[in-house]
Design a protein around this motif. Structure first.
Motif, PDB file in Angstrom:
ATOM      1  N   LYS A 280       0.845  -1.197   0.000  1.00 14.61           N
ATOM      2  CA  LYS A 280       0.000   0.000   0.000  1.00 14.61           C
ATOM      3  C   LYS A 280       0.887   1.256   0.000  1.00 14.61           C
ATOM      4  CE  LYS A 280      -3.652   2.370   2.460  1.00 14.61           C
ATOM      5  NZ  LYS A 280      -4.459   2.485   3.650  1.00 14.61           N
ATOM      6  N   ALA A 281       1.937   1.242   0.814  1.00 13.74           N
ATOM      7  CA  ALA A 281       2.864   2.383   0.861  1.00 13.74           C
ATOM      8  C   ALA A 281       3.535   2.584  -0.494  1.00 13.74           C
ATOM      9  CB  ALA A 281       3.906   2.176   1.957  1.00 13.74           C
ATOM     10  N   LEU A 282       3.909   1.494  -1.143  1.00 12.32           N
ATOM     11  CA  LEU A 282       4.517   1.583  -2.474  1.00 12.32           C
ATOM     12  C   LEU A 282       3.528   2.194  -3.460  1.00 12.32           C
ATOM     13  CD1 LEU A 282       6.690   1.022  -4.611  1.00 12.32           C
ATOM     14  CD2 LEU A 282       5.772  -1.306  -4.783  1.00 12.32           C
ATOM     15  N   ASN A 283       2.301   1.727  -3.435  1.00 12.43           N
ATOM     16  CA  ASN A 283       1.288   2.255  -4.359  1.00 12.43           C
ATOM     17  C   ASN A 283       1.037   3.741  -4.120  1.00 12.43           C
ATOM     18  OD1 ASN A 283       0.909  -0.143  -5.788  1.00 12.43           O
ATOM     19  ND2 ASN A 283      -0.569  -0.899  -4.301  1.00 12.43           N
ATOM     20  N   GLU A 284       1.020   4.169  -2.861  1.00 15.55           N
ATOM     21  CA  GLU A 284       0.849   5.587  -2.548  1.00 15.55           C
ATOM     22  C   GLU A 284       2.038   6.400  -3.055  1.00 15.55           C
ATOM     23  OE1 GLU A 284      -1.892   7.166  -1.319  1.00 15.55           O
ATOM     24  OE2 GLU A 284      -2.806   5.191  -1.548  1.00 15.55           O
ATOM     25  N   TYR A 285       3.213   5.855  -2.907  1.00 10.77           N
ATOM     26  CA  TYR A 285       4.419   6.526  -3.397  1.00 10.77           C
ATOM     27  C   TYR A 285       4.369   6.679  -4.918  1.00 10.77           C
ATOM     28  CZ  TYR A 285       9.368   7.654  -3.925  1.00 10.77           C
ATOM     29  OH  TYR A 285      10.554   8.272  -4.241  1.00 10.77           O
ATOM     30  N   ILE A 286       3.994   5.616  -5.601  1.00 16.07           N
ATOM     31  CA  ILE A 286       3.924   5.631  -7.065  1.00 16.07           C
ATOM     32  C   ILE A 286       2.914   6.663  -7.553  1.00 16.07           C
ATOM     33  CG2 ILE A 286       3.134   4.265  -9.053  1.00 16.07           C
ATOM     34  CD1 ILE A 286       4.559   1.839  -7.734  1.00 16.07           C
ATOM     35  N   LYS A 287       1.809   6.815  -6.829  1.00 18.64           N
ATOM     36  CA  LYS A 287       0.754   7.760  -7.237  1.00 18.64           C
ATOM     37  C   LYS A 287       1.256   9.203  -7.291  1.00 18.64           C
ATOM     38  CE  LYS A 287      -3.248   5.135  -5.705  1.00 18.64           C
ATOM     39  NZ  LYS A 287      -4.315   5.031  -4.701  1.00 18.64           N
TER      40      LYS A 287
ATOM     41  N   VAL B  47       2.703   8.762 -11.241  1.00 21.04           N
ATOM     42  CA  VAL B  47       1.802   8.327 -12.314  1.00 21.04           C
ATOM     43  C   VAL B  47       0.618   7.583 -11.716  1.00 21.04           C
ATOM     44  CG1 VAL B  47       3.617   8.074 -14.076  1.00 21.04           C
ATOM     45  CG2 VAL B  47       3.006   6.124 -12.655  1.00 21.04           C
ATOM     46  N   HIS B  48      -0.434   7.503 -12.505  1.00 19.11           N
ATOM     47  CA  HIS B  48      -1.575   6.663 -12.126  1.00 19.11           C
ATOM     48  C   HIS B  48      -1.463   5.381 -12.938  1.00 19.11           C
ATOM     49  CE1 HIS B  48      -5.496   5.425 -10.783  1.00 19.11           C
ATOM     50  NE2 HIS B  48      -5.783   5.126 -12.045  1.00 19.11           N
ATOM     51  N   LEU B  49      -1.366   4.254 -12.258  1.00 18.79           N
ATOM     52  CA  LEU B  49      -1.248   2.967 -12.945  1.00 18.79           C
ATOM     53  C   LEU B  49      -2.596   2.258 -12.956  1.00 18.79           C
ATOM     54  CD1 LEU B  49       2.101   1.589 -11.457  1.00 18.79           C
ATOM     55  CD2 LEU B  49       1.759   2.826 -13.601  1.00 18.79           C
ATOM     56  N   SER B  50      -2.822   1.513 -14.019  1.00 23.35           N
ATOM     57  CA  SER B  50      -4.028   0.685 -14.106  1.00 23.35           C
ATOM     58  C   SER B  50      -3.894  -0.493 -13.147  1.00 23.35           C
ATOM     59  CB  SER B  50      -4.213   0.178 -15.530  1.00 23.35           C
ATOM     60  OG  SER B  50      -3.208  -0.793 -15.828  1.00 23.35           O
ATOM     61  N   LYS B  51      -4.987  -1.194 -12.965  1.00 26.68           N
ATOM     62  CA  LYS B  51      -4.969  -2.390 -12.117  1.00 26.68           C
ATOM     63  C   LYS B  51      -3.975  -3.408 -12.669  1.00 26.68           C
ATOM     64  CE  LYS B  51      -7.883  -5.921 -10.087  1.00 26.68           C
ATOM     65  NZ  LYS B  51      -9.157  -6.613 -10.097  1.00 26.68           N
ATOM     66  N   ASN B  52      -3.962  -3.604 -14.001  1.00 28.78           N
ATOM     67  CA  ASN B  52      -3.035  -4.565 -14.626  1.00 28.78           C
ATOM     68  C   ASN B  52      -1.575  -4.158 -14.403  1.00 28.78           C
ATOM     69  OD1 ASN B  52      -5.106  -6.142 -15.569  1.00 28.78           O
ATOM     70  ND2 ASN B  52      -5.011  -5.380 -17.677  1.00 28.78           N
ATOM     71  N   GLU B  53      -1.291  -2.876 -14.517  1.00 35.12           N
ATOM     72  CA  GLU B  53       0.082  -2.388 -14.315  1.00 35.12           C
ATOM     73  C   GLU B  53       0.503  -2.564 -12.858  1.00 35.12           C
ATOM     74  OE1 GLU B  53      -0.053   1.013 -17.832  1.00 35.12           O
ATOM     75  OE2 GLU B  53      -0.891   1.436 -15.842  1.00 35.12           O
ATOM     76  N   THR B  54      -0.400  -2.252 -11.947  1.00 33.59           N
ATOM     77  CA  THR B  54      -0.105  -2.422 -10.516  1.00 33.59           C
ATOM     78  C   THR B  54       0.150  -3.897 -10.204  1.00 33.59           C
ATOM     79  OG1 THR B  54      -1.444  -0.493  -9.956  1.00 33.59           O
ATOM     80  CG2 THR B  54      -1.000  -2.065  -8.178  1.00 33.59           C
TER      81      THR B  54
ATOM     82  N   GLU C 218       7.345   2.416 -17.518  1.00 35.08           N
ATOM     83  CA  GLU C 218       8.587   3.017 -18.011  1.00 35.08           C
ATOM     84  C   GLU C 218       8.631   4.508 -17.671  1.00 35.08           C
ATOM     85  OE1 GLU C 218      11.323   2.808 -21.948  1.00 35.08           O
ATOM     86  OE2 GLU C 218       9.196   3.260 -22.277  1.00 35.08           O
ATOM     87  N   ARG C 219       7.502   5.185 -17.807  1.00 29.77           N
ATOM     88  CA  ARG C 219       7.426   6.605 -17.459  1.00 29.77           C
ATOM     89  C   ARG C 219       7.711   6.793 -15.971  1.00 29.77           C
ATOM     90  NH1 ARG C 219       3.342  10.585 -16.022  1.00 29.77           N
ATOM     91  NH2 ARG C 219       4.045  12.588 -16.841  1.00 29.77           N
ATOM     92  N   LEU C 220       7.153   5.923 -15.150  1.00 28.13           N
ATOM     93  CA  LEU C 220       7.413   5.968 -13.710  1.00 28.13           C
ATOM     94  C   LEU C 220       8.914   5.869 -13.445  1.00 28.13           C
ATOM     95  CD1 LEU C 220       6.575   5.778 -10.679  1.00 28.13           C
ATOM     96  CD2 LEU C 220       6.354   3.299 -11.044  1.00 28.13           C
ATOM     97  N   GLY C 221       9.572   4.918 -14.095  1.00 27.07           N
ATOM     98  CA  GLY C 221      11.019   4.768 -13.920  1.00 27.07           C
ATOM     99  C   GLY C 221      11.774   6.022 -14.328  1.00 27.07           C
ATOM    100  N   ARG C 222      11.364   6.641 -15.432  1.00 25.56           N
ATOM    101  CA  ARG C 222      12.016   7.870 -15.889  1.00 25.56           C
ATOM    102  C   ARG C 222      11.815   9.000 -14.888  1.00 25.56           C
ATOM    103  NH1 ARG C 222      10.104  12.312 -18.119  1.00 25.56           N
ATOM    104  NH2 ARG C 222       8.140  11.383 -18.770  1.00 25.56           N
TER     105      ARG C 222
END
Length: 190
Positions: free
Chosen positions: A3-10, A13-20, A122-126
């Motif tokens: 959950k903390a990782l997902n909050e950080y990622i947000k 970027v906003h990731l789809s369910k499949n990407e998450t 990939e955008r998240l990584g950049r």
């Protein structure tokens, strides 16, 4: 922790369910012990860690074998020897856990596979790489253009919950001063 990782990622970027779910499939949950090295000088670093709590110290050895602290990375954050991770070449730095913590680990090969499959990842990584570059440039500017006292105050302002737990010798090395000078400086700041 996911959950903390997902909050950080947000934040990026906003990731789809499949990407998450794709990211979650490549995660490994690990316990890291205080003083454990997660990257070592002379060895290629093939993993990146996400930390929710805690911090790491980046250091190298000078020609006399003395440890020189070059940086600290504080949670929440991704941690790796970035140059080694990206290039596949041996690391120039050691990355050491400063406290016991739990992390989520990604392997380089799996993360790069996700980059090829999911443009948003990939955008998240950049975007995270850009933040690392900005942080490094700011750190270099402070190191080259500011006094040890200003650098200490900046560290204290940005990470007050951790600074008092960092051993004095590491902060002094980071600032390029002796422990005694750091002690006097801390007393005058208080």
């Amino acid at each position: 922790m996911k959950k903390a990782l997902n909050e950080y990622i947000k934040q990026y970027v906003h990731l789809s369910k499949n990407e998450t779910e794709a990211i979650e499939k490549i995660l490994t949950h690990k316990k890291i012990h205080k003083k454990e090295l997660v990257a070592e000088t002379g060895k290629a670093c093939t993993k990146v860690l996400f930390i929710e709590k805690g911090y790491f110290r980046f250091f190298h050895l000078d020609t006399n074998g003395n440890e020189i602290t070059s940086d600290f990375y504080f949670a929440p954050s991704f941690i790796t020897s970035y140059t080694s991770f990206i290039t596949g070449e041996p690391s120039f730095v050691n990355v050491q856990a400063m406290v016991d913590m739990e992390v989520l680990e990604f392997q380089r090969s799996e993360l790069y596979e996700l980059y090829s499959l999911y443009p948003a990842i990939e955008r998240l990584g950049r975007l995270i790489a850009e933040e690392v570059a900005i942080t490094s440039e700011r750190h270099l500017f402070l190191l080259l253009n500011q006094t040890a006292e200003i650098r200490y105050k900046t560290l204290l302002k940005k990470n007050p919950e951790y600074v008092n737990t960092i051993p004095l010798q590491y902060i002094a090395s980071y600032l390029g001063i002796t422990k005694e000078t750091l002690s006097r400086m801390r007393k005058s700041i208080r």
